[in-house]
Structures are given as structure tokens and as C-alpha cells.
Scaffold this motif. Sequence first.
Motif, PDB file in Angstrom:
ATOM      1  N   GLN A   3       4.942   7.926  -4.204  1.00  0.00           N
ATOM      2  CA  GLN A   3       5.695   7.215  -3.205  1.00  0.00           C
ATOM      3  C   GLN A   3       4.737   6.638  -2.152  1.00  0.00           C
ATOM      4  N   GLN A   4       3.708   7.354  -1.829  1.00  0.00           N
ATOM      5  CA  GLN A   4       2.708   6.856  -0.890  1.00  0.00           C
ATOM      6  C   GLN A   4       1.991   5.646  -1.474  1.00  0.00           C
ATOM      7  N   GLN A   5       1.735   5.721  -2.742  1.00  0.00           N
ATOM      8  CA  GLN A   5       1.062   4.585  -3.396  1.00  0.00           C
ATOM      9  C   GLN A   5       1.986   3.373  -3.401  1.00  0.00           C
ATOM     10  N   GLN A   6       3.255   3.608  -3.661  1.00  0.00           N
ATOM     11  CA  GLN A   6       4.199   2.487  -3.663  1.00  0.00           C
ATOM     12  C   GLN A   6       4.325   1.910  -2.251  1.00  0.00           C
ATOM     13  N   HIS A   7       4.384   2.795  -1.279  1.00  0.00           N
ATOM     14  CA  HIS A   7       4.479   2.340   0.097  1.00  0.00           C
ATOM     15  C   HIS A   7       3.215   1.553   0.478  1.00  0.00           C
ATOM     16  N   ARG A   8       2.089   2.107   0.068  1.00  0.00           N
ATOM     17  CA  ARG A   8       0.807   1.426   0.313  1.00  0.00           C
ATOM     18  C   ARG A   8       0.772   0.093  -0.409  1.00  0.00           C
ATOM     19  N   MET A   9       1.270   0.063  -1.622  1.00  0.00           N
ATOM     20  CA  MET A   9       1.301  -1.159  -2.430  1.00  0.00           C
ATOM     21  C   MET A   9       2.226  -2.183  -1.771  1.00  0.00           C
ATOM     22  N   SER A  10       3.366  -1.750  -1.291  1.00  0.00           N
ATOM     23  CA  SER A  10       4.292  -2.681  -0.649  1.00  0.00           C
ATOM     24  C   SER A  10       3.687  -3.227   0.657  1.00  0.00           C
ATOM     25  N   GLU A  11       2.941  -2.403   1.404  1.00  0.00           N
ATOM     26  CA  GLU A  11       2.261  -2.874   2.611  1.00  0.00           C
ATOM     27  C   GLU A  11       1.198  -3.909   2.251  1.00  0.00           C
ATOM     28  N   LEU A  12       0.448  -3.621   1.207  1.00  0.00           N
ATOM     29  CA  LEU A  12      -0.590  -4.568   0.769  1.00  0.00           C
ATOM     30  C   LEU A  12       0.043  -5.880   0.315  1.00  0.00           C
ATOM     31  N   VAL A  13       1.147  -5.793  -0.413  1.00  0.00           N
ATOM     32  CA  VAL A  13       1.831  -7.004  -0.886  1.00  0.00           C
ATOM     33  C   VAL A  13       2.351  -7.789   0.313  1.00  0.00           C
ATOM     34  N   SER A  14       2.938  -7.116   1.284  1.00  0.00           N
ATOM     35  CA  SER A  14       3.445  -7.823   2.463  1.00  0.00           C
ATOM     36  C   SER A  14       2.288  -8.423   3.271  1.00  0.00           C
ATOM     37  N   THR A  15       1.158  -7.697   3.357  1.00  0.00           N
ATOM     38  CA  THR A  15      -0.017  -8.225   4.044  1.00  0.00           C
ATOM     39  C   THR A  15      -0.559  -9.442   3.306  1.00  0.00           C
ATOM     40  N   VAL A  16      -0.619  -9.369   2.003  1.00  0.00           N
ATOM     41  CA  VAL A  16      -1.093 -10.505   1.206  1.00  0.00           C
ATOM     42  C   VAL A  16      -0.154 -11.690   1.398  1.00  0.00           C
ATOM     43  N   MET A  17       1.146 -11.445   1.429  1.00  0.00           N
ATOM     44  CA  MET A  17       2.126 -12.518   1.620  1.00  0.00           C
ATOM     45  C   MET A  17       1.950 -13.158   3.009  1.00  0.00           C
ATOM     46  N   GLU A  18       1.745 -12.314   4.024  1.00  0.00           N
ATOM     47  CA  GLU A  18       1.528 -12.827   5.374  1.00  0.00           C
ATOM     48  C   GLU A  18       0.252 -13.667   5.431  1.00  0.00           C
ATOM     49  N   LYS A  19      -0.804 -13.157   4.821  1.00  0.00           N
ATOM     50  CA  LYS A  19      -2.084 -13.887   4.814  1.00  0.00           C
ATOM     51  C   LYS A  19      -1.945 -15.190   4.040  1.00  0.00           C
ATOM     52  N   GLN A  20      -1.188 -15.164   2.947  1.00  0.00           N
ATOM     53  CA  GLN A  20      -0.990 -16.386   2.160  1.00  0.00           C
ATOM     54  C   GLN A  20      -0.197 -17.400   2.980  1.00  0.00           C
ATOM     55  N   THR A  21       0.797 -16.942   3.721  1.00  0.00           N
ATOM     56  CA  THR A  21       1.579 -17.829   4.578  1.00  0.00           C
ATOM     57  C   THR A  21       0.691 -18.409   5.678  1.00  0.00           C
ATOM     58  N   GLU A  22      -0.143 -17.557   6.282  1.00  0.00           N
ATOM     59  CA  GLU A  22      -1.077 -18.032   7.308  1.00  0.00           C
ATOM     60  C   GLU A  22      -2.054 -19.046   6.724  1.00  0.00           C
ATOM     61  N   LEU A  23      -2.530 -18.764   5.526  1.00  0.00           N
ATOM     62  CA  LEU A  23      -3.451 -19.676   4.857  1.00  0.00           C
ATOM     63  C   LEU A  23      -2.789 -21.019   4.589  1.00  0.00           C
TER      64      LEU A  23
END
Length: 157
Positions: A3-23
Motif C-alpha cells: 500500500q505504501q508503494q502504491q501510495h508512493r507510486m500515485s504520488e510520483l504519477v501525480s508529480t509527473v502529471m504536474e511536471k508535464q502540465t508545467e512543461l
Amino acid sequence: QQQQQQHRMSELVSTVMEKQTELQEEKRRSTQLLIELTSHKQQLKLERQMREEAQKLAEKRNRRSTFDETMSMRPIIPPGVSTGSTEFNRRVKSAAKAVDAISLWFLQIFRRYPFARVFILSYVVILHLWVMFVLMSAHHEIAGDQHLEHLPDPNRH
């Protein structure tokens, strides 16, 4: 742990999405700035061309007012003047053309350079004053000698 890995994965995915939007936003701004830069370059180029054309036109007007390059530099033969083909006439015509060409060259210089006009005028005035001075002093010397010849000699009584 999973569950921690999934939570970590979802945070990374949301961070990547935010960075992609910023880009994407930065790319859009960059493209917009590039379009503005191109527009400003074209506007600057157009303003430079207009300024150069205005400057050329002003120079052309100044040149035309002092001397028009399109003016004819050929002598004008008055009506009724014979342009005979005898040897003497050809020589006279050649000499007249040479004198005419030289005078037109001087006129062209006097039109282009006002300082040349002032210099020639000053030279002529100074030359006339000098000749007048020389003639007057020579006249007084000659008149003075003649004046003494006509006077009676005081020793001769």
C-alpha cells in the motif's frame, strides 16, 4: 508495504502529471514569446527600412537642390548656328566643346561645394584690390614725376 508503494507510486504519477502540465505550459509560453519576438523583429526591420528610405529620400532631395545628377551636361547649339564640317570648323567646335566641358565641370563643383564659391569670390576680390593698389601706386609715381617737370624752377630767376 504494498500500500505504501502504491501510495508512493500515485504520488510520483501525480508529480509527473504536474511536471508535464508545467512543461506544456512553459512550452506554450515559449512559443508565444517566440511569436512575439518574430513579430517585433519584423516590425523593427520594417521601421529600419522606412527610416533608410526616408534618409535616402532626404539625401536625394538635398542632392537635387544643389545639383541634379540627371541634368544634361551637353552644350546646347543655338538655332541658326552652322555645324559645318570643314577642318577649321571642326577645330573650333572641338575647342568650344573643351572650354564648355571645363566650364560645366567648374559649375558642377560650385553647385556642390558652397565653400568653393566663397573661396573664388574672396580670391577675385583680393586680386582686384591688389591690382587697384598696384595701379594707384604706379599712377602716383608717374603723376608725381610729371608734376615736378611742370613746376617752375625756384633757382632760376
